[in-house]
Design a protein around this motif. Structure first.
Motif, mmCIF file in Angstrom:
data_model
loop_
_atom_site.group_PDB
_atom_site.id
_atom_site.type_symbol
_atom_site.label_atom_id
_atom_site.label_comp_id
_atom_site.label_asym_id
_atom_site.label_seq_id
_atom_site.Cartn_x
_atom_site.Cartn_y
_atom_site.Cartn_z
ATOM 1 N N ASP A 5 0.910 -1.241 -0.040
ATOM 2 C CA ASP A 5 -0.190 0.053 0.070
ATOM 3 C C ASP A 5 0.901 1.424 -0.169
ATOM 4 N N VAL A 6 1.109 1.793 -1.299
ATOM 5 C CA VAL A 6 1.970 2.890 -1.431
ATOM 6 C C VAL A 6 1.488 4.310 -0.978
ATOM 7 N N LYS A 7 2.109 5.095 -0.185
ATOM 8 C CA LYS A 7 1.771 6.285 0.258
ATOM 9 C C LYS A 7 2.328 7.332 -0.479
ATOM 10 N N GLU A 8 2.114 8.597 -0.308
ATOM 11 C CA GLU A 8 2.659 9.792 -1.156
ATOM 12 C C GLU A 8 4.238 9.813 -1.025
ATOM 13 N N TYR A 9 4.968 9.781 -2.071
ATOM 14 C CA TYR A 9 6.065 10.185 -2.536
ATOM 15 C C TYR A 9 6.606 11.498 -2.052
ATOM 16 N N VAL A 10 7.907 11.679 -1.268
ATOM 17 C CA VAL A 10 8.271 12.686 -0.871
ATOM 18 C C VAL A 10 9.767 12.962 -1.555
ATOM 19 N N PRO A 11 9.638 13.975 -2.461
ATOM 20 C CA PRO A 11 10.683 14.113 -3.649
ATOM 21 C C PRO A 11 11.906 14.645 -2.921
ATOM 22 N N ALA A 12 11.749 15.422 -1.839
ATOM 23 C CA ALA A 12 12.870 16.270 -1.388
ATOM 24 C C ALA A 12 13.730 15.132 -0.729
ATOM 25 N N ASP A 13 13.222 14.195 -0.054
ATOM 26 C CA ASP A 13 14.130 12.955 0.551
ATOM 27 C C ASP A 13 14.195 11.732 -0.345
ATOM 28 N N ASP A 14 13.690 11.718 -1.433
ATOM 29 C CA ASP A 14 13.632 10.550 -2.165
ATOM 30 C C ASP A 14 13.133 9.595 -1.290
ATOM 31 N N PHE A 15 11.916 9.682 -0.879
ATOM 32 C CA PHE A 15 11.460 8.613 0.094
ATOM 33 C C PHE A 15 10.146 8.135 -0.355
ATOM 34 N N LEU A 16 9.708 6.961 -0.602
ATOM 35 C CA LEU A 16 8.522 6.426 -0.865
ATOM 36 C C LEU A 16 8.031 5.675 0.255
ATOM 37 N N PRO A 17 7.105 6.148 1.192
ATOM 38 C CA PRO A 17 6.288 5.329 2.212
ATOM 39 C C PRO A 17 5.536 4.409 1.839
ATOM 40 N N MET A 18 5.357 3.191 2.582
ATOM 41 C CA MET A 18 4.309 2.186 2.149
ATOM 42 C C MET A 18 4.106 1.338 3.285
ATOM 43 N N GLU A 19 3.074 0.527 3.221
ATOM 44 C CA GLU A 19 2.697 -0.388 4.479
ATOM 45 C C GLU A 19 2.540 -1.557 3.566
ATOM 46 N N GLY A 20 2.758 -2.630 4.491
ATOM 47 C CA GLY A 20 2.045 -3.884 3.666
ATOM 48 C C GLY A 20 3.012 -5.213 4.445
ATOM 49 N N PRO A 21 2.821 -6.400 4.098
ATOM 50 C CA PRO A 21 3.551 -7.574 4.749
ATOM 51 C C PRO A 21 4.840 -7.858 4.064
#
Length: 149
Positions: A91-107
């Motif tokens: 379950d991909v969340k909103e990408y944070v370009p300034a940190d090149d960080f793509l948060p997500m949740e899942g197994p």
């Protein structure tokens, strides 16, 4: 993702030149002596983050991936579990370009355990959850090379 050990680098001749550059750098610099923080190698194209932290239970950690950089995790001291999955299974969340960080949740789909000299290369489709205690919580030191793609 590619999991290996620096003692077997000749088996990875197919790797991108920029990734090989990380291993060349690690072989010619005493990364264990580096202070925590970010160290420039070639501007924003290639740099290394030296991290030290205590591993914890998986439930205390977060999932991530990156779009602009490959991660080359190289264990310098200690043992760490890294949980893995593919971002299409998360379950991909909103990408944070300034940190090149793509948060997500899942197994998790699988895990690797990094010990001294082990490495893990994470590509943009590789979700990873770091700092997970393998058998027990411990302090680790690791180099994370960031390779611009």
């Amino acid at each position: 993702m590619i999991f290996g050990n620096i003692q077997n680098l000749k088996e990875y001749a197919f790797l991108e030149d920029a990734v090989k550059e990380c291993f060349d750098y690690a072989g010619s610099h005493d990364l264990k002596a580096y202070e925590k923080g970010s160290h420039e190698i070639d501007g924003k194209r290639l740099f290394v983050n030296i991290v030290e932290y205590q591993t914890v239970a998986a439930k205390e950690r977060f999932w991530e991936a990156h779009r602009e950089y490959l991660d080359v995790h190289l264990m310098l001291d200690g043992t760490e579990q890294i949980d893995l999955n593919f971002i299409q299974d998360m379950d991909v969340k909103e990408y944070v370009p300034a940190d090149d960080f793509l948060p997500m949740e899942g197994p998790k789909n699988s895990s690797v355990v990094l010990k001294n000299g082990d490495f893990l290369i994470c590509y943009p489709s590789d979700a990873h959850r770091t700092a997970v205690a393998a058998e027990k919580s411990e302090t680790i030191k690791k180099a994370i090379f960031k390779v611009h793609i």
